[in-house]
Design a protein around this motif. Structure first.
Motif, PDB file in Angstrom:
ATOM      1  N   GLY A 121     -13.831  -1.749   6.944  1.00  0.00           N
ATOM      2  CA  GLY A 121     -13.724  -0.354   7.335  1.00  0.00           C
ATOM      3  C   GLY A 121     -12.424   0.254   6.847  1.00  0.00           C
ATOM      4  O   GLY A 121     -12.403   1.051   5.916  1.00  0.00           O
ATOM      5  N   LEU A 122     -11.324  -0.154   7.473  1.00  0.00           N
ATOM      6  CA  LEU A 122     -10.029   0.446   7.155  1.00  0.00           C
ATOM      7  C   LEU A 122      -9.574   0.157   5.722  1.00  0.00           C
ATOM      8  O   LEU A 122      -9.215   1.075   4.986  1.00  0.00           O
ATOM      9  N   ARG A 123      -9.607  -1.102   5.336  1.00  0.00           N
ATOM     10  CA  ARG A 123      -9.180  -1.465   3.970  1.00  0.00           C
ATOM     11  C   ARG A 123     -10.101  -0.888   2.913  1.00  0.00           C
ATOM     12  O   ARG A 123      -9.642  -0.393   1.877  1.00  0.00           O
ATOM     13  N   ALA A 124     -11.392  -0.974   3.170  1.00  0.00           N
ATOM     14  CA  ALA A 124     -12.372  -0.509   2.184  1.00  0.00           C
ATOM     15  C   ALA A 124     -12.320   1.006   1.993  1.00  0.00           C
ATOM     16  O   ALA A 124     -12.719   1.509   0.942  1.00  0.00           O
ATOM     17  N   SER A 125     -11.823   1.733   2.977  1.00  0.00           N
ATOM     18  CA  SER A 125     -11.794   3.190   2.872  1.00  0.00           C
ATOM     19  C   SER A 125     -10.547   3.717   2.169  1.00  0.00           C
ATOM     20  O   SER A 125     -10.449   4.910   1.897  1.00  0.00           O
ATOM     21  N   LEU A 126      -9.599   2.839   1.867  1.00  0.00           N
ATOM     22  CA  LEU A 126      -8.386   3.287   1.179  1.00  0.00           C
ATOM     23  C   LEU A 126      -8.701   3.728  -0.252  1.00  0.00           C
ATOM     24  O   LEU A 126      -9.465   3.077  -0.959  1.00  0.00           O
ATOM     25  N   ASP A 127      -8.095   4.812  -0.659  1.00  0.00           N
ATOM     26  CA  ASP A 127      -8.192   5.279  -2.038  1.00  0.00           C
ATOM     27  C   ASP A 127      -6.816   5.078  -2.666  1.00  0.00           C
ATOM     28  O   ASP A 127      -5.916   5.915  -2.519  1.00  0.00           O
ATOM     29  N   LYS A 128      -6.640   3.964  -3.338  1.00  0.00           N
ATOM     30  CA  LYS A 128      -5.333   3.595  -3.878  1.00  0.00           C
ATOM     31  C   LYS A 128      -4.899   4.492  -5.023  1.00  0.00           C
ATOM     32  O   LYS A 128      -3.705   4.642  -5.268  1.00  0.00           O
ATOM     33  N   GLU A 129      -5.850   5.076  -5.734  1.00  0.00           N
ATOM     34  CA  GLU A 129      -5.490   5.990  -6.829  1.00  0.00           C
ATOM     35  C   GLU A 129      -4.843   7.253  -6.282  1.00  0.00           C
ATOM     36  O   GLU A 129      -3.843   7.726  -6.812  1.00  0.00           O
ATOM     37  N   VAL A 130      -5.397   7.801  -5.220  1.00  0.00           N
ATOM     38  CA  VAL A 130      -4.869   9.026  -4.638  1.00  0.00           C
ATOM     39  C   VAL A 130      -3.708   8.720  -3.695  1.00  0.00           C
ATOM     40  O   VAL A 130      -2.703   9.428  -3.684  1.00  0.00           O
ATOM     41  N   GLY A 131      -3.824   7.656  -2.923  1.00  0.00           N
ATOM     42  CA  GLY A 131      -2.832   7.336  -1.901  1.00  0.00           C
ATOM     43  C   GLY A 131      -1.565   6.682  -2.404  1.00  0.00           C
ATOM     44  O   GLY A 131      -0.576   6.638  -1.685  1.00  0.00           O
ATOM     45  N   GLY A 132      -1.593   6.151  -3.611  1.00  0.00           N
ATOM     46  CA  GLY A 132      -0.403   5.555  -4.208  1.00  0.00           C
ATOM     47  C   GLY A 132       0.224   4.465  -3.365  1.00  0.00           C
ATOM     48  O   GLY A 132      -0.453   3.577  -2.843  1.00  0.00           O
ATOM     49  N   GLN A 133       1.552   4.548  -3.235  1.00  0.00           N
ATOM     50  CA  GLN A 133       2.305   3.509  -2.531  1.00  0.00           C
ATOM     51  C   GLN A 133       1.947   3.408  -1.050  1.00  0.00           C
ATOM     52  O   GLN A 133       1.955   2.317  -0.486  1.00  0.00           O
ATOM     53  N   ILE A 134       1.614   4.526  -0.444  1.00  0.00           N
ATOM     54  CA  ILE A 134       1.255   4.480   0.979  1.00  0.00           C
ATOM     55  C   ILE A 134      -0.036   3.692   1.155  1.00  0.00           C
ATOM     56  O   ILE A 134      -0.134   2.830   2.030  1.00  0.00           O
ATOM     57  N   ALA A 135      -1.017   3.965   0.321  1.00  0.00           N
ATOM     58  CA  ALA A 135      -2.282   3.237   0.407  1.00  0.00           C
ATOM     59  C   ALA A 135      -2.081   1.756   0.086  1.00  0.00           C
ATOM     60  O   ALA A 135      -2.675   0.888   0.733  1.00  0.00           O
ATOM     61  N   GLU A 136      -1.235   1.458  -0.883  1.00  0.00           N
ATOM     62  CA  GLU A 136      -0.938   0.059  -1.218  1.00  0.00           C
ATOM     63  C   GLU A 136      -0.269  -0.643  -0.033  1.00  0.00           C
ATOM     64  O   GLU A 136      -0.580  -1.796   0.275  1.00  0.00           O
ATOM     65  N   GLY A 137       0.647   0.059   0.621  1.00  0.00           N
ATOM     66  CA  GLY A 137       1.315  -0.513   1.791  1.00  0.00           C
ATOM     67  C   GLY A 137       0.348  -0.756   2.940  1.00  0.00           C
ATOM     68  O   GLY A 137       0.400  -1.795   3.604  1.00  0.00           O
ATOM     69  N   LEU A 138      -0.557   0.200   3.168  1.00  0.00           N
ATOM     70  CA  LEU A 138      -1.562   0.023   4.212  1.00  0.00           C
ATOM     71  C   LEU A 138      -2.485  -1.146   3.878  1.00  0.00           C
ATOM     72  O   LEU A 138      -2.843  -1.929   4.762  1.00  0.00           O
ATOM     73  N   ASP A 139      -2.852  -1.271   2.612  1.00  0.00           N
ATOM     74  CA  ASP A 139      -3.708  -2.374   2.196  1.00  0.00           C
ATOM     75  C   ASP A 139      -3.042  -3.713   2.512  1.00  0.00           C
ATOM     76  O   ASP A 139      -3.680  -4.619   3.060  1.00  0.00           O
ATOM     77  N   ALA A 140      -1.765  -3.824   2.189  1.00  0.00           N
ATOM     78  CA  ALA A 140      -1.029  -5.064   2.476  1.00  0.00           C
ATOM     79  C   ALA A 140      -0.934  -5.299   3.989  1.00  0.00           C
ATOM     80  O   ALA A 140      -1.066  -6.438   4.461  1.00  0.00           O
ATOM     81  N   LEU A 141      -0.725  -4.243   4.758  1.00  0.00           N
ATOM     82  CA  LEU A 141      -0.636  -4.380   6.211  1.00  0.00           C
ATOM     83  C   LEU A 141      -1.979  -4.812   6.804  1.00  0.00           C
ATOM     84  O   LEU A 141      -2.033  -5.681   7.676  1.00  0.00           O
ATOM     85  N   TYR A 142      -3.075  -4.240   6.306  1.00  0.00           N
ATOM     86  CA  TYR A 142      -4.403  -4.631   6.784  1.00  0.00           C
ATOM     87  C   TYR A 142      -4.693  -6.097   6.441  1.00  0.00           C
ATOM     88  O   TYR A 142      -5.251  -6.835   7.249  1.00  0.00           O
ATOM     89  N   GLU A 143      -4.285  -6.512   5.246  1.00  0.00           N
ATOM     90  CA  GLU A 143      -4.468  -7.913   4.856  1.00  0.00           C
ATOM     91  C   GLU A 143      -3.672  -8.832   5.790  1.00  0.00           C
ATOM     92  O   GLU A 143      -4.162  -9.873   6.234  1.00  0.00           O
ATOM     93  N   TYR A 144      -2.449  -8.432   6.096  1.00  0.00           N
ATOM     94  CA  TYR A 144      -1.601  -9.195   7.017  1.00  0.00           C
ATOM     95  C   TYR A 144      -2.252  -9.301   8.399  1.00  0.00           C
ATOM     96  O   TYR A 144      -2.300 -10.382   8.992  1.00  0.00           O
ATOM     97  N   MET A 145      -2.760  -8.171   8.904  1.00  0.00           N
ATOM     98  CA  MET A 145      -3.369  -8.181  10.232  1.00  0.00           C
ATOM     99  C   MET A 145      -4.592  -9.099  10.281  1.00  0.00           C
ATOM    100  O   MET A 145      -4.770  -9.846  11.251  1.00  0.00           O
ATOM    101  N   SER A 146      -5.411  -9.072   9.241  1.00  0.00           N
ATOM    102  CA  SER A 146      -6.589  -9.944   9.205  1.00  0.00           C
ATOM    103  C   SER A 146      -6.184 -11.414   9.199  1.00  0.00           C
ATOM    104  O   SER A 146      -6.776 -12.237   9.906  1.00  0.00           O
ATOM    105  N   ALA A 147      -5.163 -11.743   8.421  1.00  0.00           N
ATOM    106  CA  ALA A 147      -4.681 -13.130   8.362  1.00  0.00           C
ATOM    107  C   ALA A 147      -4.106 -13.560   9.716  1.00  0.00           C
ATOM    108  O   ALA A 147      -4.343 -14.683  10.176  1.00  0.00           O
TER     109      ALA A 147
END
Length: 150
Positions: free
Chosen positions: A70-96
């Motif tokens: 849900g949360l990770r899959a909905s990120l648009d890294k092209e538009v969101g840039g560094q913020i989206a990349e940071g959220l992606d890493a945070l979501y990966e951390y939370m899942s782990a």
């Protein structure tokens, strides 16, 4: 004779959720994902405390599914840039961390993830009440996952 009241209430709640999802804005859908992940983490905490290992595992799995699909899959890294990349890493951390909490039966990790999800949800809500978003600030794609299976 007519089935259980619990089953009817569950069906009614499911229809209500599906109706909310269809009518919700992309911003509201993200809030709903945060809320769903938080409910799953709180459920996992309750089951962990009571020693109900199978239900704890189901709740943690549901939280991971909401975060990843849900949360990770909905990120648009092209538009969101560094913020989206940071959220992606945070979501990966939370899942782990959730996986570790499940394996080690560690309530402190569940509390950590609950805090992170709460902070993110509150921040997302604050963004939604901001007067006008900056152009290009939409970090999510308009494609949202099917929440009925989450």
């Amino acid at each position: 004779m007519f089935g259980s009241t619990s089953k009817g209430a569950h069906s009614y709640a499911k229809v209500g959720l599906e109706t909310s999802v269809v009518a919700a804005s992309p911003h509201k859908l993200i809030v709903m994902l945060y809320d769903g992940a938080l409910v799953a983490v709180l459920s996992a905490q309750m089951h962990m405390k009571s020693g109900n290992i199978p239900e704890k595992g189901k709740a943690i799995s549901k939280a991971i599914q909401i975060i990843d699909n849900g949360l990770r899959a909905s990120l648009d890294k092209e538009v969101g840039g560094q913020i989206a990349e940071g959220l992606d890493a945070l979501y990966e951390y939370m899942s782990a961390r959730l996986l570790t909490a499940n394996l080690k039966n560690d309530p402190a990790i569940l509390e950590e993830i609950q805090g992170l999800l709460t902070e993110l949800r509150d921040t997302w809500n604050a963004i939604g009440t901001a007067p006008a978003a900056m152009p290009g600030a939409d970090l999510t794609s308009s494609r949202m996952p099917n929440l009925a299976s989450a």
